[in-house]
Each structure stands twice: as structure tokens, then as C-alpha cells.
Design a protein around this motif. Structure first.
Motif, mmCIF file in Angstrom:
data_model
loop_
_atom_site.group_PDB
_atom_site.id
_atom_site.type_symbol
_atom_site.label_atom_id
_atom_site.label_comp_id
_atom_site.label_asym_id
_atom_site.label_seq_id
_atom_site.Cartn_x
_atom_site.Cartn_y
_atom_site.Cartn_z
ATOM 1 N N PRO A 142 4.498 -0.939 -9.241
ATOM 2 C CA PRO A 142 4.497 -1.279 -7.804
ATOM 3 C C PRO A 142 4.857 -0.086 -6.928
ATOM 4 C CG PRO A 142 5.610 -2.974 -9.033
ATOM 5 C CD PRO A 142 5.343 -1.877 -9.993
ATOM 6 N N ALA A 143 5.802 0.747 -7.392
ATOM 7 C CA ALA A 143 6.202 1.910 -6.594
ATOM 8 C C ALA A 143 5.034 2.880 -6.451
ATOM 9 C CB ALA A 143 7.383 2.604 -7.251
ATOM 10 N N LEU A 144 4.337 3.138 -7.589
ATOM 11 C CA LEU A 144 3.174 4.030 -7.547
ATOM 12 C C LEU A 144 2.099 3.465 -6.631
ATOM 13 C CD1 LEU A 144 2.384 5.299 -11.150
ATOM 14 C CD2 LEU A 144 2.979 6.638 -9.164
ATOM 15 N N ALA A 145 1.868 2.144 -6.748
ATOM 16 C CA ALA A 145 0.800 1.509 -5.963
ATOM 17 C C ALA A 145 1.103 1.614 -4.476
ATOM 18 C CB ALA A 145 0.650 0.054 -6.376
ATOM 19 N N SER A 146 2.388 1.391 -4.102
ATOM 20 C CA SER A 146 2.708 1.427 -2.665
ATOM 21 C C SER A 146 2.539 2.833 -2.105
ATOM 22 C CB SER A 146 4.114 0.888 -2.418
ATOM 23 O OG SER A 146 5.031 1.676 -3.129
ATOM 24 N N LEU A 147 2.789 3.853 -2.943
ATOM 25 C CA LEU A 147 2.557 5.233 -2.495
ATOM 26 C C LEU A 147 1.051 5.523 -2.396
ATOM 27 C CD1 LEU A 147 4.847 7.877 -4.200
ATOM 28 C CD2 LEU A 147 4.344 7.594 -1.795
ATOM 29 N N THR A 150 -0.771 3.892 0.575
ATOM 30 C CA THR A 150 -0.334 4.197 1.947
ATOM 31 C C THR A 150 -0.466 5.694 2.224
ATOM 32 O OG1 THR A 150 1.925 4.322 1.129
ATOM 33 C CG2 THR A 150 1.252 2.245 2.117
ATOM 34 N N LYS A 151 0.381 6.479 1.567
ATOM 35 C CA LYS A 151 0.427 7.907 1.849
ATOM 36 C C LYS A 151 -0.826 8.625 1.336
ATOM 37 C CE LYS A 151 3.746 11.657 1.147
ATOM 38 N NZ LYS A 151 4.929 12.007 0.339
ATOM 39 N N TYR A 152 -1.301 8.200 0.149
ATOM 40 C CA TYR A 152 -2.400 8.935 -0.483
ATOM 41 C C TYR A 152 -3.708 8.164 -0.418
ATOM 42 C CZ TYR A 152 1.192 11.983 -2.340
ATOM 43 O OH TYR A 152 2.218 12.873 -2.462
ATOM 44 N N VAL A 153 -3.887 7.294 0.553
ATOM 45 C CA VAL A 153 -5.063 6.412 0.518
ATOM 46 C C VAL A 153 -6.358 7.194 0.744
ATOM 47 C CG1 VAL A 153 -4.973 5.738 2.958
ATOM 48 C CG2 VAL A 153 -5.893 4.156 1.274
ATOM 49 N N VAL A 154 -6.297 8.261 1.548
ATOM 50 C CA VAL A 154 -7.514 9.053 1.791
ATOM 51 C C VAL A 154 -7.951 9.749 0.511
ATOM 52 C CG1 VAL A 154 -8.512 10.896 3.150
ATOM 53 C CG2 VAL A 154 -6.884 9.348 4.194
ATOM 54 N N ALA A 155 -6.959 10.369 -0.161
ATOM 55 C CA ALA A 155 -7.263 11.035 -1.432
ATOM 56 C C ALA A 155 -7.833 10.033 -2.427
ATOM 57 C CB ALA A 155 -6.003 11.671 -1.992
ATOM 58 N N PHE A 156 -7.280 8.823 -2.411
ATOM 59 C CA PHE A 156 -7.749 7.784 -3.324
ATOM 60 C C PHE A 156 -9.219 7.462 -3.070
ATOM 61 C CE2 PHE A 156 -8.136 3.305 -4.554
ATOM 62 C CZ PHE A 156 -7.732 3.406 -5.876
ATOM 63 N N MET B 51 12.628 15.312 -11.870
ATOM 64 C CA MET B 51 13.644 16.251 -11.410
ATOM 65 C C MET B 51 14.022 15.954 -9.959
ATOM 66 S SD MET B 51 13.393 20.018 -12.747
ATOM 67 C CE MET B 51 12.636 21.059 -11.599
ATOM 68 N N HIS B 52 12.998 15.678 -9.134
ATOM 69 C CA HIS B 52 13.260 15.485 -7.713
ATOM 70 C C HIS B 52 13.519 14.033 -7.341
ATOM 71 C CE1 HIS B 52 12.474 19.608 -6.730
ATOM 72 N NE2 HIS B 52 11.368 19.569 -7.429
ATOM 73 N N GLY B 53 13.309 13.141 -8.291
ATOM 74 C CA GLY B 53 13.635 11.755 -8.022
ATOM 75 C C GLY B 53 12.670 11.043 -7.090
ATOM 76 N N ASN B 54 11.448 11.547 -6.944
ATOM 77 C CA ASN B 54 10.441 10.750 -6.233
ATOM 78 C C ASN B 54 9.121 10.746 -7.010
ATOM 79 O OD1 ASN B 54 8.964 13.055 -5.605
ATOM 80 N ND2 ASN B 54 10.134 13.387 -3.737
ATOM 81 N N LEU B 55 8.213 9.882 -6.594
ATOM 82 C CA LEU B 55 7.051 9.612 -7.433
ATOM 83 C C LEU B 55 5.806 10.421 -7.037
ATOM 84 C CD1 LEU B 55 7.355 5.764 -7.884
ATOM 85 C CD2 LEU B 55 7.729 7.519 -9.578
ATOM 86 N N ASP B 56 5.938 11.352 -6.084
ATOM 87 C CA ASP B 56 4.757 12.109 -5.647
ATOM 88 C C ASP B 56 4.136 12.908 -6.796
ATOM 89 O OD1 ASP B 56 4.567 11.628 -2.712
ATOM 90 O OD2 ASP B 56 6.657 12.250 -2.847
ATOM 91 N N GLY B 57 4.999 13.449 -7.663
ATOM 92 C CA GLY B 57 4.484 14.206 -8.808
ATOM 93 C C GLY B 57 3.620 13.349 -9.701
ATOM 94 N N GLN B 58 4.057 12.100 -9.914
ATOM 95 C CA GLN B 58 3.260 11.212 -10.769
ATOM 96 C C GLN B 58 1.919 10.891 -10.126
ATOM 97 O OE1 GLN B 58 5.297 7.859 -12.317
ATOM 98 N NE2 GLN B 58 7.107 9.037 -12.883
ATOM 99 N N ILE B 59 1.902 10.768 -8.786
ATOM 100 C CA ILE B 59 0.635 10.508 -8.099
ATOM 101 C C ILE B 59 -0.311 11.691 -8.289
ATOM 102 C CG2 ILE B 59 -0.418 10.176 -5.846
ATOM 103 C CD1 ILE B 59 0.980 7.756 -6.244
ATOM 104 N N MET B 60 0.254 12.916 -8.177
ATOM 105 C CA MET B 60 -0.550 14.126 -8.399
ATOM 106 C C MET B 60 -1.154 14.105 -9.801
ATOM 107 S SD MET B 60 -0.318 16.227 -5.797
ATOM 108 C CE MET B 60 0.607 16.173 -4.289
ATOM 109 N N ALA B 61 -0.300 13.800 -10.810
ATOM 110 C CA ALA B 61 -0.776 13.762 -12.188
ATOM 111 C C ALA B 61 -1.892 12.734 -12.341
ATOM 112 C CB ALA B 61 0.382 13.437 -13.131
ATOM 113 N N PHE B 62 -1.733 11.625 -11.643
ATOM 114 C CA PHE B 62 -2.755 10.573 -11.694
ATOM 115 C C PHE B 62 -4.086 11.106 -11.163
ATOM 116 C CE2 PHE B 62 -4.821 7.123 -9.280
ATOM 117 C CZ PHE B 62 -5.129 6.280 -10.328
#
Lengths: 310, 99
Positions: A142-147, A150-156, B51-62
Motif C-alpha cells: 500500500p505504501a508503494l502504491a500510494s507513492l 500520486t508522486k510518480y503517476v506521470v512516470a508510471f 538507509m534513508h527510511g523512505n520508499l522513493d528508492g524502491q520506486i526507482m528500482a521498480f
């Protein structure tokens, strides 16, 4: 869920896991580069990817860990193996160098890049892990999905378009337009008669009394192997198992013993085609001279009886 | 254990992949080495994410994974086409424009 892994502090268990699995991952990577057969490389790479998936899981990237196994080791590596099957599994790398010393230069470049990276990382000071406890509080997916939405929807969206283009491009690239129409069976037959090559069906392999494997060539009446009886694929790979000369000699010896036993003229062994043609002519003349006298039948049973007696 | 260990491991795998791209002649194996490099980069991204405690890195990897999948599809199609044209998957044989 977050208590399981990806906490701020790393346990001894994680360190052990890192050193053991990391070693295996590096070995897999080296195997990918160094093994000559492409299939072995692919298997090594699949192993490395599974270990990376375990590392993702240990680092709290549960979704990515599962995706890594499903997409990479499941889909991508199978695609690689599929293409390897199309292109030819036996295609090993050639050792011939087009550019002189290119391999050593490449290895040197790799070493240089490695030292550069390692030294560069050595200069950095990092603290410990902050941990994903807060970020993964409502669960990783859910955390990944909400990011993502929202934030990365254009890239998606762009990535979706990219995947569509890639799929269309792949089908377009591998599609082959038929330039001429298919030949009918009748046209093929006419062509074959005009060409004058091998009108009857090819001889079957392995019609030799002891071996019936497909890679054994059939024997011509004079004992020489018939190359045409083996499939062209095996022939081009050089996988024909020759009827060895000693086997032919043994056969000739048996023939001779049989002939002596029955008081027939001895068998002269395999001959070359020219001699055979000459003999056929003289044999025809003799046949005419004998004038209808019944010739002695080929006694194959005699040979077998002789063998059984031993 | 310091998080930098993961980065070291990723650097090692990346180097092995890069050396493989330069050394190997079979186009399919070259492709596999590129996959290895992409995976190494993903490992750093995931480690940095923790390391940074947020999920942006995982989104990048995705996103890297998605792009890698698209790249594999097109690349393997090109390899199959090349193989049909010249009956070899060796990168040395594609030298038509060489002087």
C-alpha cells in the motif's frame, strides 16, 4: 511485518546472511561472465537474481523481492533461455580475437572500473540504516502504491506507454513478410526431378545388425557407411558415430570364417565405388555365361549361427 | 553491519557485468551481463531506500525493472532478427560497415 527485517539495527543473522549469500552472488556473476556455454551463463545469472531477491526481502522491499523472482527469474530468464533455444544451444563463444589483445584490455578496464568504484565508495561515510518502520507502517505494497499513483503517476503513465511500444516493436521486428508464395507439393516434386538429386527417400539410419541408433549411419552392401542415412543436423554438428574400422574388420573376419566353413570364395572387404562398378560388369558377364544356374543365396543366417556358437 | 556493504556488493556485481559486456562475444551473453549491471544498480537503490527510511528508492528500482523488461523484449527481438540474417549471434560478425 516491519519487525521481521528492515529495522534500523542490523542483526548478526543479517550479517551472516549477507556474507554467505553475497559470496554466492559474486560467484554467480563470475560464472555468468566466465562460463563458455551461454546456457550455463543463464543459469548462473538466474541464481544471482534469486539471491538479489532475498537481499531485497531482507531490506524491507517485500514487493520488489517478489517481483524480482516473478519477473526476472521467471519471465526474463525464461525469455533468454527461449531465445538461446532458437539461436542454438551449442553456440559457444569463439576464442578468436578480432581485435588483438581486446580481451586483456577489457579485463583491465573492468578492473580499473572496479577499483575506481570501490575506492570511491570507501571515501563515503554513512551512518546506519534509518529503517523502513515508519514508511512500511501500513504495509509495503500500500505504501508503494500510494507513492506510485500520486508522486510518480506521470512516470508510471510513460512507462506504460514504453511497455506498449516495446511489445509492438518486438512483434514488428520478428515478423517476417512472405515475399513469394508457398510451393505446392507438385511443384516441389517437379523441381526435384529436374534437379536430379536423390529422387527416392533417403536411406534410414542404423539398419546395421547391432546398432539402431539414429546417429549410426546405415551400411552400404560393401560395408562402407552411408552418410546420407544420418540426419543433416547431426551431420553438420559432426555427431555421426562412425562404424569404426575395427568393427568392419571384425565383420569381415566373421564373413571369412563363414566362407571358409561353407567352402565359398572369401569376402574381399569394402571396395571403392569404381572397383565396385567394374566388378558389377564382370559379374553380369559371368551370370550370362552360367546361364540361369541358381546362384547361392546370401547366407546371413550362417553368420548368426557362427556367432551364437562362440 | 554497515549499509555500505550492500553498496560494495552492488559495485562488485556491476563491475563484473561491465567486464562481461566488454569480454564476451555472444550477443545473448552480453545482454545477460547488462541485466546483471541493472540488477546491481537496483540493489543499491533498495539499500539506499532503507538507509534513508523512505520508499522513493524502491520506486526507482521498480521503474528500472520495468525498463529492463522492455529492453529485454526489444533486444532479444533484434538478436533473433540478426541471427536470421547472418546465422550467428556473435557480435564480431556484425561488421558490415567496417572499413
Amino acid at each position: 511485518m516491519t519487525a521481521l527485517a528492515a529495522t534500523a539495527a542490523t542483526s548478526t543473522g543479517e550479517a551472516v546472511q549477507f556474507w554467505v549469500l553475497g559470496t554466492v552472488a559474486v560467484l554467480g556473476g563470475l560464472g555468468t561472465v566466465l562460463l563458455r556455454r551461454a546456457v550455463h551463463s543463464a543459469l548462473c545469472l538466474a541464481g544471482t537474481m534469486i539471491i538479489l531477491a532475498l537481499f531485497y526481502l531482507a531490506n524491507g522491499a517485500y514487493f520488489l523481492g517478489v517481483v524480482q523472482i516473478v519477473v526476472y527469474t521467471g519471465a526474463v530468464m525464461m525469455l533468454f533461455l527461449f531465445v538461446l533455444m532458437l539461436v542454438g544451444v551449442s553456440a559457444a563463444d569463439s576464442l578468436k580475437e578480432t581485435l588483438k589483445g581486446q580481451r586483456w584490455m577489457a579485463a583491465l578496464c573492468g578492473l580499473g572500473l572496479g577499483t575506481l568504484l570501490i575506492v570511491g565508495i570507501g571515501q563515503v561515510s554513512v551512518g546506519g540504516f534509518n529503517g523502513l518502520a515508519a514508511a512500511n507502517a501500513q504495509g509495503n505494497v500500500p505504501a508503494l502504491a500510494s507513492l506510485l499513483f500520486t508522486k510518480y503517476v506521470v512516470a508510471f503513465e510513460v512507462v506504460g506507454a514504453l511497455l506498449t511500444v516495446a511489445a509492438v516493436g518486438a512483434t514488428l521486428l520478428t515478423h517476417r513478410e512472405r515475399v513469394e508464395k508457398n510451393k505446392s507439393q507438385r511443384e516441389q516434386a517437379i523441381e526435384r526431378v529436374r534437379g536430379g538429386t536423390q529422387l527416392p527417400p533417403l536411406p534410414a539410419p542404423g539398419v546395421y545388425a547391432r546398432h539402431n541408433a539414429v546417429d549410426r549411419p546405415a551400411l552400404l552392401p560393401d560395408g562402407s557407411p552411408a552418410e546420407l542415412s544420418v540426419s543433416p543436423t547431426l551431420r553438420s554438428r559432426g555427431q555421426i558415430r562412425e562404424v569404426s574400422s575395427e568393427q568392419l574388420a571384425r565383420l569381415a573376419a566373421i564373413e571369412q570364417r563363414t566362407a571358409e566353413y561353407q567352402g565359398r570364395p572369401t569376402y574381399p572387404g569394402p571396395k571403392d565405388p569404381g572397383e565396385r562398378a567394374l566388378e558389377r560388369e564382370t559379374a553380369g558377364e559371368e551370370e550370362a555365361a552360367r546361364n540361369g544356374q541358381p546362384s547361392e543365396p546370401e547366407d546371413a543366417a550362417g553368420t548368426e549361427r557362427e556367432e551364437a556358437a562362440k | 553491519m554497515s549499509p555500505i556493504n550492500y553498496v560494495y556488493l552492488a559495485a562488485l556485481l556491476f563491475t563484473i557485468g561491465a567486464a562481461g559486456v566488454l569480454i564476451r562475444r555472444n550477443a545473448i551473453v552480453v545482454f545477460m551481463c547488462i541485466e546483471l549491471m541493472l540488477n546491481a544498480a537496483n540493489l543499491t537503490l533498495v539499500a539506499f531506500s532503507r538507509m534513508h527510511g523512505n520508499l522513493d528508492g524502491q520506486i526507482m528500482a521498480f521503474f528500472v525493472m520495468v525498463v529492463a523488461a522492455a529492453e529485454v523484449v526489444v533486444g532479444l527481438a533484434i538478436i533473433v532478427m540478426l541471427y536470421r540474417a547472418r546465422h550467428s549471434a556473435s557480435v564480431d560478425d556484425a561488421s558490415l560497415m567496417k572499413l
